[in-house]
Design a protein around this motif. Structure first.
Motif, PDB file in Angstrom:
ATOM      1  N   GLY A 101       0.800  -1.225   0.000  1.00 30.45           N
ATOM      2  CA  GLY A 101       0.000   0.000   0.000  1.00 30.45           C
ATOM      3  C   GLY A 101       0.825   1.264   0.000  1.00 30.45           C
ATOM      4  N   GLY A 102       2.149   1.143   0.051  1.00 34.80           N
ATOM      5  CA  GLY A 102       2.975   2.337   0.000  1.00 34.80           C
ATOM      6  C   GLY A 102       3.062   3.063   1.323  1.00 34.80           C
ATOM      7  N   ALA A 103       3.222   4.377   1.233  1.00 37.64           N
ATOM      8  CA  ALA A 103       3.392   5.206   2.424  1.00 37.64           C
ATOM      9  C   ALA A 103       2.211   5.037   3.378  1.00 37.64           C
ATOM     10  N   GLN A 104       2.512   4.914   4.654  1.00 34.57           N
ATOM     11  CA  GLN A 104       1.489   4.750   5.668  1.00 34.57           C
ATOM     12  C   GLN A 104       0.904   6.111   6.057  1.00 34.57           C
ATOM     13  N   THR A 105      -0.374   6.121   6.381  1.00 36.35           N
ATOM     14  CA  THR A 105      -1.008   7.372   6.792  1.00 36.35           C
ATOM     15  C   THR A 105      -0.515   7.765   8.178  1.00 36.35           C
ATOM     16  N   ALA A 106      -0.607   9.064   8.468  1.00 30.92           N
ATOM     17  CA  ALA A 106      -0.177   9.554   9.776  1.00 30.92           C
ATOM     18  C   ALA A 106      -0.974   8.906  10.893  1.00 30.92           C
ATOM     19  N   ALA A 107      -2.276   8.683  10.657  1.00 27.36           N
ATOM     20  CA  ALA A 107      -3.128   8.069  11.669  1.00 27.36           C
ATOM     21  C   ALA A 107      -2.684   6.636  11.953  1.00 27.36           C
ATOM     22  N   LEU A 148       0.307   5.336  11.464  1.00 26.99           N
ATOM     23  CA  LEU A 148       1.604   5.350  12.122  1.00 26.99           C
ATOM     24  C   LEU A 148       1.464   5.695  13.601  1.00 26.99           C
ATOM     25  N   CYS A 149       0.617   6.673  13.889  1.00 24.88           N
ATOM     26  CA  CYS A 149       0.426   7.118  15.269  1.00 24.88           C
ATOM     27  C   CYS A 149      -0.210   6.020  16.123  1.00 24.88           C
ATOM     28  N   SER A 150      -1.248   5.360  15.571  1.00 24.36           N
ATOM     29  CA  SER A 150      -1.955   4.331  16.341  1.00 24.36           C
ATOM     30  C   SER A 150      -1.125   3.071  16.530  1.00 24.36           C
ATOM     31  N   SER A 151      -0.189   2.815  15.622  1.00 24.75           N
ATOM     32  CA  SER A 151       0.593   1.584  15.706  1.00 24.75           C
ATOM     33  C   SER A 151       1.759   1.687  16.689  1.00 24.75           C
ATOM     34  N   ARG A 152       2.173   2.893  17.022  1.00 27.56           N
ATOM     35  CA  ARG A 152       3.362   3.053  17.876  1.00 27.56           C
ATOM     36  C   ARG A 152       3.199   2.452  19.273  1.00 27.56           C
ATOM     37  N   ASP A 161       8.848   8.595   1.402  1.00 33.28           N
ATOM     38  CA  ASP A 161       7.910   9.245   2.321  1.00 33.28           C
ATOM     39  C   ASP A 161       8.603   9.496   3.660  1.00 33.28           C
ATOM     40  N   PRO A 162       8.891  10.767   3.989  1.00 34.71           N
ATOM     41  CA  PRO A 162       9.632  11.072   5.221  1.00 34.71           C
ATOM     42  C   PRO A 162       8.981  10.531   6.480  1.00 34.71           C
ATOM     43  N   ALA A 163       7.637  10.594   6.561  1.00 32.38           N
ATOM     44  CA  ALA A 163       6.947  10.142   7.773  1.00 32.38           C
ATOM     45  C   ALA A 163       7.124   8.640   7.976  1.00 32.38           C
ATOM     46  N   THR A 164       6.995   7.865   6.896  1.00 30.44           N
ATOM     47  CA  THR A 164       7.157   6.420   7.009  1.00 30.44           C
ATOM     48  C   THR A 164       8.598   6.052   7.311  1.00 30.44           C
ATOM     49  N   VAL A 165       9.531   6.779   6.705  1.00 30.48           N
ATOM     50  CA  VAL A 165      10.950   6.534   6.980  1.00 30.48           C
ATOM     51  C   VAL A 165      11.260   6.825   8.445  1.00 30.48           C
ATOM     52  N   ALA A 166      10.703   7.920   8.960  1.00 25.72           N
ATOM     53  CA  ALA A 166      10.924   8.267  10.368  1.00 25.72           C
ATOM     54  C   ALA A 166      10.356   7.188  11.287  1.00 25.72           C
ATOM     55  N   HIS A 167       9.198   6.659  10.911  1.00 33.75           N
ATOM     56  CA  HIS A 167       8.589   5.586  11.717  1.00 33.75           C
ATOM     57  C   HIS A 167       9.459   4.338  11.667  1.00 33.75           C
ATOM     58  N   ALA A 168       9.982   4.027  10.497  1.00 32.55           N
ATOM     59  CA  ALA A 168      10.858   2.864  10.365  1.00 32.55           C
ATOM     60  C   ALA A 168      12.113   3.041  11.221  1.00 32.55           C
ATOM     61  N   ASP A 169      12.664   4.243  11.224  1.00 34.94           N
ATOM     62  CA  ASP A 169      13.836   4.522  12.064  1.00 34.94           C
ATOM     63  C   ASP A 169      13.482   4.368  13.544  1.00 34.94           C
ATOM     64  N   TRP A 170      12.282   4.823  13.897  1.00 26.48           N
ATOM     65  CA  TRP A 170      11.827   4.702  15.291  1.00 26.48           C
ATOM     66  C   TRP A 170      11.726   3.233  15.700  1.00 26.48           C
ATOM     67  N   LEU A 171      11.172   2.404  14.805  1.00 25.04           N
ATOM     68  CA  LEU A 171      11.075   0.971  15.075  1.00 25.04           C
ATOM     69  C   LEU A 171      12.463   0.344  15.198  1.00 25.04           C
TER      70      LEU A 171
END
Length: 327
Positions: free
Chosen positions: A143-149, A151-155, A179-189
């Motif tokens: 599905g490509g880049a994840q939505t902000a919602a 990403l936020c709910s999955s953390r 996608d910067p937001a998804t990359v940032a989430h991946a880095d966080w994980l």
């Protein structure tokens, strides 16, 4: 008034008359109540069945009304007996229903397949399942880049799993690298122990828990439609092998893909060639790669130029002829 005890209006008036005038016979009852002999005798039969009247010991043709207090106790005992019998029938019916359910559940357990209808049902199931994960959680995230919602709910869920020592491996599409937001989430994980890799395309959304439960989207083109929960060991094992196959060929998120202008085609371009060789449209390619249709067309156009092809399909054919992809 006494219909609750099982007697009709005629039987009631006959009973009351017999209590008021104990010496009355059938003829007296007919005269006093203005009833036919048949109506009186039918009422007496009803009262006799209810044990409210008895034949007179002196004259079998006459009847004796039972004392109301005793009669009430007798009727109550009868109704309690009927209630107990009804409860017994209900219990037997319930037991039969449970037996049927047990047989059906056993059959289902052999198949071990459960359908989750709609995205809300899937989320509710996963929320419960994540609490039970003990060792490993594997995910295909197309599905490509994840939505902000999302990403936020999955953390919070991911943080809880990782703190409990659960090994998390996730495969995203290569397109999320843009996608910067998804990359940032991946880095966080990754900073918390999660492992993330990417591939050009994924077959479907998939989650595997502890090598024993797999959740697969029922429609790869509409993952919100619902999912199927699979627990059959052979099926889960096959899906696990599929995940490992993709994982081994996937590129770690921190690695840098080959530049588009390089001689060697990057994995995403190779996947586009494979899809074009199968005759898929730009829209389908875009959906599989998790990119816009415009991006898919741009990649296809560059590949056409690179291979000297005049059409999308010819691009795939040329790629197969040159050994870039398997025909």
């Amino acid at each position: 008034m006494l219909d609750v005890l099982g007697m009709d209006a005629t039987a009631e008036v006959v009973y009351r008359e017999m209590l008021a005038h104990p010496q009355n016979g059938v003829a007296d009852l007919m005269r006093r109540l203005q009833l036919t002999e048949q109506a009186v005798r039918t009422a007496l039969d009803t009262l006799s069945e209810l044990a409210l009247v008895r034949h007179s010991p002196k004259d079998p043709q006459n009847y004796h009304a039972v004392d109301p207090h005793l009669a009430a106790e007798m009727l109550l005992a009868r109704q309690q007996a009927e209630l107990a019998a009804q409860q017994q029938r209900v219990q037997e019916a319930l037991a039969a229903a449970l037996q049927l359910k047990s047989e059906f559940t056993q059959e289902n357990d052999r198949d071990q397949l459960h359908r989750l209808v709609g995205v809300d049902c899937v989320r509710d199931y996963l929320a419960t399942l994540y609490d039970k994960v003990e060792g490993e959680l594997l995910t295909f995230a197309p599905g490509g880049a994840q939505t902000a919602a999302n990403l936020c709910s999955s953390r919070p869920i991911a943080e809880d799993l990782l703190e409990r020592g659960v090994q998390m491996r996730t495969v995203y599409l290569d397109s999320v690298r843009n996608d910067p937001a998804t990359v940032a989430h991946a880095d966080w994980l990754a900073a918390r122990g999660g492992r993330i890799r990417t591939v050009p395309s994924l077959p479907n959304r998939l989650i595997i828990c502890d090598k024993r439960i797999a959740i697969v989207a029922v429609d790869p083109d509409d993952t919100a439609a619902g999912a199927v929960v699979l627990q059959t060991a052979g099926v889960v094992s096959s899906l696990y092998a599929l995940f490992e196959s993709f994982w081994q060929s996937a590129q770690p998120m921190g690695a840098t893909a080959a530049p588009a202008g390089a001689k060697r085609l990057n994995p995403q371009q190779m996947e586009v060639l494979r899809l074009l060789s199968l005759g898929y449209t730009d829209e389908y390619v875009a959906a599989r790669l998790g990119v816009s249709a415009r991006t898919a067309r741009r990649i296809a156009t560059k590949l056409m130029e690179h291979l000297g092809a005049r059409s999308r399909f010819q691009t795939g054919v040329h790629a197969a002829a040159r050994g870039l992809i398997r025909p």
